[in-house]
Design a protein around this motif. Structure first.
Motif, short mmCIF file in Angstrom:
data_model
loop_
_atom_site.label_atom_id
_atom_site.label_comp_id
_atom_site.label_asym_id
_atom_site.label_seq_id
_atom_site.Cartn_x
_atom_site.Cartn_y
_atom_site.Cartn_z
N THR A 1 -3.91 -3.86 -9.04
CA THR A 1 -3.70 -2.69 -8.58
C THR A 1 -4.93 -1.70 -8.45
O THR A 1 -4.99 -0.79 -8.81
N PRO A 2 -5.63 -1.93 -7.15
CA PRO A 2 -6.66 -1.05 -6.66
C PRO A 2 -5.92 0.29 -6.44
O PRO A 2 -5.02 0.30 -6.04
N SER A 3 -6.91 1.43 -6.83
CA SER A 3 -6.24 2.50 -6.27
C SER A 3 -7.36 3.33 -5.73
O SER A 3 -8.63 3.43 -5.99
N GLY A 4 -7.03 4.62 -4.96
CA GLY A 4 -7.96 5.42 -4.40
C GLY A 4 -7.21 6.76 -5.01
O GLY A 4 -6.68 6.79 -6.17
N ILE A 5 -7.71 7.88 -4.34
CA ILE A 5 -7.42 9.12 -5.12
C ILE A 5 -5.99 9.45 -4.90
O ILE A 5 -5.00 9.81 -5.88
N ASP A 6 -5.61 9.18 -3.62
CA ASP A 6 -4.29 9.70 -3.24
C ASP A 6 -3.46 8.30 -2.86
O ASP A 6 -2.50 8.43 -1.99
N ASP A 7 -3.85 7.07 -3.03
CA ASP A 7 -3.10 6.11 -2.92
C ASP A 7 -3.48 4.67 -3.80
O ASP A 7 -4.10 5.06 -4.70
N ILE A 8 -2.56 3.91 -3.75
CA ILE A 8 -2.51 2.77 -4.75
C ILE A 8 -2.08 1.57 -3.97
O ILE A 8 -1.18 1.86 -3.07
N SER A 9 -2.63 0.45 -4.30
CA SER A 9 -2.31 -0.91 -3.58
C SER A 9 -1.74 -1.68 -4.79
O SER A 9 -2.40 -1.59 -5.85
N TYR A 47 0.88 -1.15 -0.02
CA TYR A 47 0.02 -0.03 0.07
C TYR A 47 0.96 1.48 0.07
O TYR A 47 1.96 1.28 0.92
#
Lengths: 451, 451
Positions: free
Chosen positions: A341-349, A311
């Motif tokens: 690679t799921p991702s958010g606005i300010d994060d990526i896993s 993460y």
């Protein structure tokens, strides 16, 4: 014309080879027969391949290994005796094996390939001899003679394209062809074995080469099951699967056979039928380019564990063109391949198979992400499992996600991750490793137990 | 100490500025006041900023623009008259504006910045004068004098770090500080404006600079709503939001204000409170580093449209280390940033804002993916919408996915994509653009209408 492949348990004893004879001769289309090396007859038994590996070890370490060698010959002898095959055949096998064992051992990998491949090779000779004893025209065909050429990578041979043309000529031979699985020859004439699922690969290559109508793969199960029988007892059998479904299921630990073995057959759009040597009248499972939709949107459920998520969060990551690409490049530098690679606005896993992170790799990767990408935080979580539901047309079926998510929720399983939206035939749910079996059972109940 | 910012409608008329006076003087902590330029008083009204933009256009094209200039002055005059502010103040404003308009126009962007920034600057002067008329000590403070220095990028100024230290000195000034929003000065002394949400940015910088206890942002709504009121009527107000929730919601078209405007305040962990100038006793919405969980796992629902997915499939992609990275690199070459990358075994989709693919970019990217990555197929689907549910602690709440997916399913909305698993505070559902509003309503009903 059909190509028929028999696995290790199907050639484990004379009794089993009689079944093969009956199966092959009951259908005149069954013209090309590929055999493995004799496998286990009972749970504690040792496969011929493993006996041969003992020979390799002993000869490499001490230059001899009489016991291991004799254990191999005894297996062939028992089979030949049971089948009424002449002792000369076994004597010849014995002599030839001894010759290999006492031959050039300077290249261990090459030596290993030559010894181990003899397991399939000699089995094919005995099977052909038995067919002849029974008055049926059958010929052992050596891969070199048939033109099955491969790359010179011991233990990991890749078929050379010219082989397909060479093998096409087998169509014109008279009688039944008995062909040893698991190996081909380099252009220089050396025996080179395939990787995992080796005999399946040979059958698949032959099916493509002779342009078979069907590639029948005989194992010791009646069919492919919709879920792992070790997790759900008496699961529903799958009658028809598409290549895509098979490939997605194979990915997540669905171990009927190694999916890549089927590629040569798939490329030629040849249907593959999984059947049971011990119950040949059962319809088995047909794997083809297309199938009729049936039994709802989901065909099978698979799962695998040992995944880790890396993460990475960084404020305003979203505005930084190239962040994800640079992150993947760091992983690539360590030869770490990623799965999701799921991702958010300010994060990526990034989800990877965790064994790739062993031996200090994790620490190095984390440090580089912090240093080179100025990430605010980097955290690695291990022991995740991936549970996959697979089925053609699923994506167009409104409510599949709802059904799956509701089943997991009712079972008390938290969904750590969802990967859905690219593949049309699968949805992937990431859960804690401890929840893997519970998740699989919950999904099976939801999609297959309608009562 | 509080920094209080008033938006365009809060300074649109003398009457509104009286409200500001009452709000500011009702709380002795309200020490620093940031004002926008006068906005609309009624629907068809024209904002002072837009009047100033007309001046810019006319002066740039013809070297004069009396009418546009006078329209601006009239607005100030009306406000000053209503408030009993001396005519001298307006005369001075008028003279100074004329000086700017007849000044150096050789650099259009710089000229534009100087003219437009006068809207906020002159408003601050009038507000300060009114406070004095009312017998309250208040001082107009110019950004240059206060040390608010920015990068020299007209229309896109970035605050220079030294500004925070300079602004800290404002704490020691006597009386109330009235500060114009929207612009700072370059080190060379030129007026340079911020980008979108300019006055919000000034307030946020000042809050950080003076280390305010709270940054109050007065607008014309009572609070931030849990969903877009244009999609769901009378939506529930949000009392508390975390920065992370705000940022995720802002991303997906949640337009209370531009989320980046708040970054300076967020960095100093200063809570931001959104309040209504026209209803100051309403509690408003508090945005802070942390909040108490309340009202279930979901805080807000946002959506945005105009997304496209680039679907790439290639047999055995899964085994090809570097495929995803190379794909992202091609997009980067065209300056296309991506939002999500769901993947299957042999396929990957990249979700992007589709306007980035216009003007032939799509065709070039597709061709390069085919040529350079030897993809089996590349397909672009346009007009997707992203619907996002946001809430702290959601990821640990078993059943949120089930609830959301069930709601969408019941509404007949097909889920094209799910991105879940990296952000702890959001889940993203991709749907067809035509389903956007239906999806938002269904999710709102599921999470906010419990009856």
């Amino acid at each position: 014309m059909k190509v028929v492949k028999f696995g290790g348990t199907s050639v484990a004893s004379g009794e089993q080879i009689q079944k093969i004879f009956n199966i092959v001769t009951s259908d005149p289309e069954r013209k090309v027969v590929v055999v493995s090396a004799p496998g286990k007859r009972f749970k504690e038994d040792i496969k011929v391949t493993d006996l041969l590996l003992s020979c390799v070890e002993q000869y490499l370490s001490s230059g001899e290994g009489k016991e291991a060698f004799e254990a191999v010959v005894v297996r062939y002898k028992e089979i030949a005796d049971y089948l009424g095959v002449s002792a000369e055949v076994v004597d010849r096998i014995s002599m030839e094996l001894l010759e290999i064992l006492h031959g050039d051992r300077s290249d261990a990998a090459r030596f290993r390939d030559a010894v181990v491949a003899s397991g399939e090779d000699n089995c094919a000779k005995i099977v052909a001899a038995y067919f002849n004893v029974q008055g049926v025209e059958a010929h052992y065909v050596n891969p070199k003679e048939a033109g099955l050429f491969v790359t010179d990578e011991p233990g990991n041979a890749q078929v050379l394209p010219e082989s397909y043309e060479n093998l096409y000529a087998l169509r014109d031979r008279s009688g039944i062809i008995i062909f040893p699985g698991f190996f081909g020859y380099s252009k220089e004439g050396a025996v080179v074995t395939f990787s995992r699922g080796g005999s399946d690969i040979t059958g698949s290559i032959l099916a493509n080469g002779v342009k078979a109508a069907v590639y029948e793969n005989f194992t010791d199960v009646d069919s492919v099951y919709s879920v792992n029988p070790n997790i759900v007892s008496n699961p529903k059998a799958i009658q028809e699967l598409t290549y895509r479904e098979m490939r997605e299921l194979s990915y997540a630990g669905f171990a009927v056979f190694h999916d890549e073995a089927l590629i040569p057959a798939f490329r030629a759009q040849i249907p593959v039928v999984i059947k049971n040597t011990n119950n040949p009248s059962a319809p088995g499972t047909r794997i083809a380019h297309e199938r009729e939709h049936q039994n709802g949107p989901v065909t099978g459920i698979a799962s695998d564990n040992g995944f880790a998520s890396i993460y990475v969060s960084k404020y305003l990551m979203n505005r930084e063109v190239g962040f994800g690409r640079k992150l993947l490049h760091i992983l690539e530098d360590y030869d770490v391949s990623y799965e999701h690679t799921p991702s958010g606005i300010d994060d990526i896993s990034v989800i990877v198979r965790q064994k790739q992170l062993d031996g200090g790799t994790e620490e190095q990767i984390v440090q580089r992400i912090k240093d080179e990408l100025q990430a605010d935080s980097v955290t690695v979580k291990r022991d995740l499992a991936m549970v996959m539901i697979v089925g053609e047309g699923m994506q167009q079926n409104i409510g599949t996600t709802a059904k799956a998510a509701t089943a997991l929720s009712k079972a008390g399983v938290n969904i750590e991750m969802i990967n859905q939206g690219s593949s049309e035939v699968s949805m992937m749910y990431g859960v804690q490793g401890v929840d893997e079996q519970k998740a699989v059972r919950a999904l099976y109940d939801a999609f297959f137990n309608n009562n």
